[in-house]
Design a protein around this motif. Structure first.
Motif: not given
Length: 326
Positions: A40-56
């Motif tokens: 995949i292209d680097c420019e297409d790769l976003d980091n999910a640190d700010v959008v993930k939420e832990s569930l159970c």
């Protein structure tokens, strides 16, 4: 020019001085590494640190390794195999707090990398051995200590990579969507394949799988799910490899006539290592990781013990915008 996984790793070693130990100090170098392995292209790769939420949390017992994820109403099902192969694989039934309600052992020691609840037919589909899948009565899974398939050893692996390879499970993931069964295989170097079957049950209660074709899919796929947004269908692949390399969510617009997704526009999101199956619940994506399992928890930088909730509407918007500009 085609570049297999070993050549990609060697090239990255020359660029970073790190030969597969991943001791890369910059996020951009990490992105390069992930991009090379997953094509995949680097420019297409976003980091999910700010959008993930832990569930159970996902309870891990002894040497059981979580693999598959499904949901029945508000109850999660998690399939696991026993790492030493001394015990049968199982499905854990857990509530929203991560409490085990029931543990149902299956009649095999399969990798059980694919799990799906078929609401139309009240079945739980599970990948088996030798390219087979099995379907269990959902009530047995929810309440019994052990279960045998209602429909067993359906051979769907023919044509998938490593078909009937005794060391590699050719049917490694699956899902059910719109009364169709989708089953595919993990492939490290080359494209994987995703096969599609119509599901029907005759008046005499026999089950029929009608083969409807296949598509080439990216490498390193561990799970697949679907999402409907504004009356459009999207297909989402969970991709991961090894204990150190970050995982990738990849989203494509879905069309049953697409035969090669690698030729299609997509968007990607990076998540921690060792992501397995993903499902959609309440317009969000829920991801399962195997990194908290006893054999792996001390080998990863992030041992993800919880189900992770990821907002995917923003990914859909980005995908549609990207499609419009091409």
């Amino acid at each position: 020019i085609y570049m297999n996984i070993k050549n990609k790793i060697a090239l990255l070693a020359l660029l970073t001085g790190a030969f597969f130990n991943h001791n890369i100090t910059t996020s951009s170098a990490d992105d390069v590494f992930v991009s090379l392995i997953y094509d995949i292209d680097c420019e297409d790769l976003d980091n999910a640190d700010v959008v993930k939420e832990s569930l159970c949390s996902v309870p891990v017992v002894d040497n059981m390794v979580p693999q598959g994820l499904a949901i029945v109403e508000n109850i999660y099902l998690v399939s696991s195999y026993e790492y030493t192969k001394n015990s049968y694989s199982c499905i854990s039934v857990i509530d929203n707090q991560g409490t085990i309600i029931n543990t149902c052992f299956l009649n095999n020691k399969a990798h059980v990398g694919g799990l799906a609840f078929d609401e139309v037919n009240s079945l739980v589909w599970v990948t088996g051995v030798d390219g087979n899948v099995n379907a269990y009565d959902v009530n047995h899974i929810l309440s019994s200590s052990k279960a045998s398939p209602k429909y067993s050893n359906m051979d769907v692996g023919n044509g998938l990579n490593n078909y009937r390879n005794p060391f590699i499970n050719s049917a490694s993931f699956l899902t059910v969507y719109d009364n169709e069964l989708f089953v595919g295989n993990f492939s490290l170097d080359d494209s994987g394949k995703l096969k599609r079957y119509g599901i029907s049950i005759n008046e005499d209660k026999t089950l029929v799988l009608e083969y409807k074709g296949f598509s080439y899919i990216p490498n390193c796929v561990q799970g697949v799910t679907f999402y409907n947004h504004d009356n459009r269908d999207y297909i989402i692949f969970s991709r991961s490899f090894g204990t150190d390399l970050g995982s990738v969510l990849q989203v494509f617009a879905y069309n049953e006539n697409i035969t090669n997704y690698k030729d299609c526009v997509s968007v990607c999101l990076e998540l921690p290592a060792m992501m397995e199956q993903v499902i959609v619940r309440n317009s969000k994506l829920v991801a399962l990781f195997e990194s908290a399992a006893t054999p792996y928890k001390n080998k990863v930088s992030v041992s993800e013990e919880n189900l992770v909730d990821v907002e995917i509407d923003d990914m859909i918007k980005k995908l549609e915008l990207k499609k419009d500009t091409r």
